[in-house]
Design a protein around this motif. Structure first.
Motif, short mmCIF file in Angstrom:
data_model
loop_
_atom_site.label_atom_id
_atom_site.label_comp_id
_atom_site.label_asym_id
_atom_site.label_seq_id
_atom_site.Cartn_x
_atom_site.Cartn_y
_atom_site.Cartn_z
N UNK A 125 0.83 -1.21 0.00
CA UNK A 125 0.00 0.00 0.00
C UNK A 125 0.86 1.25 0.00
N UNK A 126 2.01 1.20 0.66
CA UNK A 126 2.93 2.34 0.66
C UNK A 126 3.52 2.60 -0.72
N UNK A 127 3.57 1.54 -1.54
CA UNK A 127 4.09 1.69 -2.91
C UNK A 127 3.00 2.16 -3.87
N UNK A 128 1.85 2.50 -3.32
CA UNK A 128 0.72 3.04 -4.10
C UNK A 128 0.14 2.02 -5.08
N UNK A 129 0.23 0.75 -4.73
CA UNK A 129 -0.41 -0.26 -5.57
C UNK A 129 -1.92 -0.19 -5.38
N UNK A 130 -2.65 -0.47 -6.45
CA UNK A 130 -4.11 -0.47 -6.35
C UNK A 130 -4.56 -1.66 -5.51
N UNK A 131 -5.83 -1.64 -5.08
CA UNK A 131 -6.35 -2.73 -4.26
C UNK A 131 -6.29 -4.06 -5.02
N UNK A 132 -6.60 -4.00 -6.33
CA UNK A 132 -6.55 -5.21 -7.14
C UNK A 132 -5.13 -5.75 -7.24
N UNK A 134 -2.69 -5.28 -5.07
CA UNK A 134 -2.30 -5.81 -3.76
C UNK A 134 -2.86 -7.22 -3.59
N UNK A 135 -4.13 -7.40 -3.93
CA UNK A 135 -4.75 -8.71 -3.77
C UNK A 135 -4.09 -9.77 -4.64
N UNK A 136 -3.77 -9.41 -5.87
CA UNK A 136 -3.20 -10.40 -6.78
C UNK A 136 -1.72 -10.68 -6.50
N UNK A 137 -0.90 -9.61 -6.44
CA UNK A 137 0.55 -9.80 -6.33
C UNK A 137 1.03 -10.07 -4.92
N UNK A 138 0.34 -9.55 -3.92
CA UNK A 138 0.84 -9.65 -2.54
C UNK A 138 0.07 -10.69 -1.72
N UNK A 139 -1.21 -10.90 -2.05
CA UNK A 139 -2.02 -11.80 -1.22
C UNK A 139 -2.33 -13.12 -1.95
N UNK A 140 -3.09 -13.04 -3.05
CA UNK A 140 -3.60 -14.26 -3.66
C UNK A 140 -2.52 -15.15 -4.27
N UNK A 141 -1.64 -14.56 -5.07
CA UNK A 141 -0.64 -15.39 -5.73
C UNK A 141 0.33 -16.03 -4.73
#
Length: 227
Positions: A125-132, A134-141
Motif C-alpha cells: 500500500x505504501x508503494x501506491x499499488x491499487x487494491x486489485x 495488492x490482492x493479486x501480487x501480494x495476497x492471492x498469488x
C-alpha cells in the motif's frame, strides 16, 4: 474352485471406457476451475469486515464439509427437478461437485491468505499499488503458492470422487464399468481396468499440476521447493 481371468471381453469395450474417461476429465476440469474460483472468493469473504458476508461464507463451508458428497449430488439433481428445473445428469454433477470442492478450497485458500504477514500488505500500500494489484501480487498469488500442494491433492481427490456421480447416471468411468460388467459378467476384470484408468488419470493430473506450478511459481522453481 479355480477362476479363469478373461480380460478380452472387457477390453473389447475400450470405446466405452474412453468415453467414460473423457466425461470424467470434463467433470474434473469444470469442477476444478469453478471450485477454485468460488473457493478463492469465499476465502476472501471469510476475512471480510462485513459480518454478514463472513458469516454466510462460514455457514456455507461448514454445511458442505459436514455433509456427504452423495447427499449433495442427490439434493442438486432431485431438488432442481422437484422445482421444475430438469437438468442433465452432467450439469447436476458439475454443480454439486463445484459446491463441494468450493468449500474445501475455501479453507485451503484461507490458510494461505492468513499466512501473508500484514506488513507485506502495508508495504504494498505504501508503494501506491491499487487494491486489485495488492490482492493479486501480494495476497492471492503468494497464498496460492504456499498451499499449492494441498490444492493439487484436493483436486485429484475431486477427480476420483467423480465416480459417485454414477449414482445419478452420469456416464463417467464408474457408470461405464457398471454397464460393462453387467454385460460381460466379468466384475473383477472390469473394475481392474477401471482402476488402471483412474490411476493413469491421477498421474496425468499430478503431472499437469506440477507443470502449471513450474510455470506460475518461478520463485519456488528457482529455490527447488517441491510443488
Amino acid at each position: 474352485m479355480t477362476y479363469k481371468f478373461d480380460f478380452a471381453s472387457v477390453l473389447a469395450q475400450w470405446p466405452l471406457f474412453l468415453h467414460g474417461a473423457w466425461l470424467t476429465i470434463k467433470l474434473s476440469l469444470a469442477a476444478t476451475l469453478l471450485g477454485l474460483l468460488i473457493g478463492t472468493l469465499c476465502a476472501i469473504g471469510r476475512g471480510s469486515r462485513n459480518a454478514f458476508v463472513a458469516r454466510a461464507c462460514a455457514t456455507y463451508v461448514e454445511a458442505i464439509r459436514n455433509t456427504p458428497l452423495l447427499v449433495q449430488i442427490f439434493l442438486v439433481y432431485f431438488g432442481l427437478a422437484s422445482v421444475g428445473l430438469k437438468v442433465p445428469a452432467f450439469v447436476a454433477a458439475v454443480l454439486a461437485m463445484v459446491i463441494n470442492v468450493g468449500a474445501y478450497t475455501t479453507e485451503i485458500m484461507r490458510a494461505g491468505i492468513e499466512s501473508i504477514h500484514r506488513s507485506q500488505i502495508e508495504a504494498a500500500e505504501c508503494l501506491a499499488l491499487s487494491r486489485a494489484q495488492v490482492y493479486w501480487h501480494v495476497i492471492l498469488r503468494p497464498a496460492m503458492e504456499r498451499v499449492y500442494p494441498a490444492l493439487t491433492s484436493q483436486f485429484v481427490l475431486l477427480m476420483l470422487a467423480t465416480s459417485i456421480t454414477s449414482q445419478i447416471s452420469a456416464e463417467e468411468l464408474t457408470a461405464i464399468a457398471n454397464r460393462v460388467q453387467s454385460d460381460t459378467f466379468r466384475s473383477f476384470e472390469t473394475y481392474a481396468v477401471v482402476a488402471v484408468f483412474y490411476l493413469l488419470l491421477s498421474l496425468m493430473m499430478r503431472g499437469l499440476f506440477w507443470a502449471a506450478g513450474q510455470a506460475l511459481f518461478t520463485r519456488r522453481r528457482k529455490l527447488g521447493t517441491p510443488l
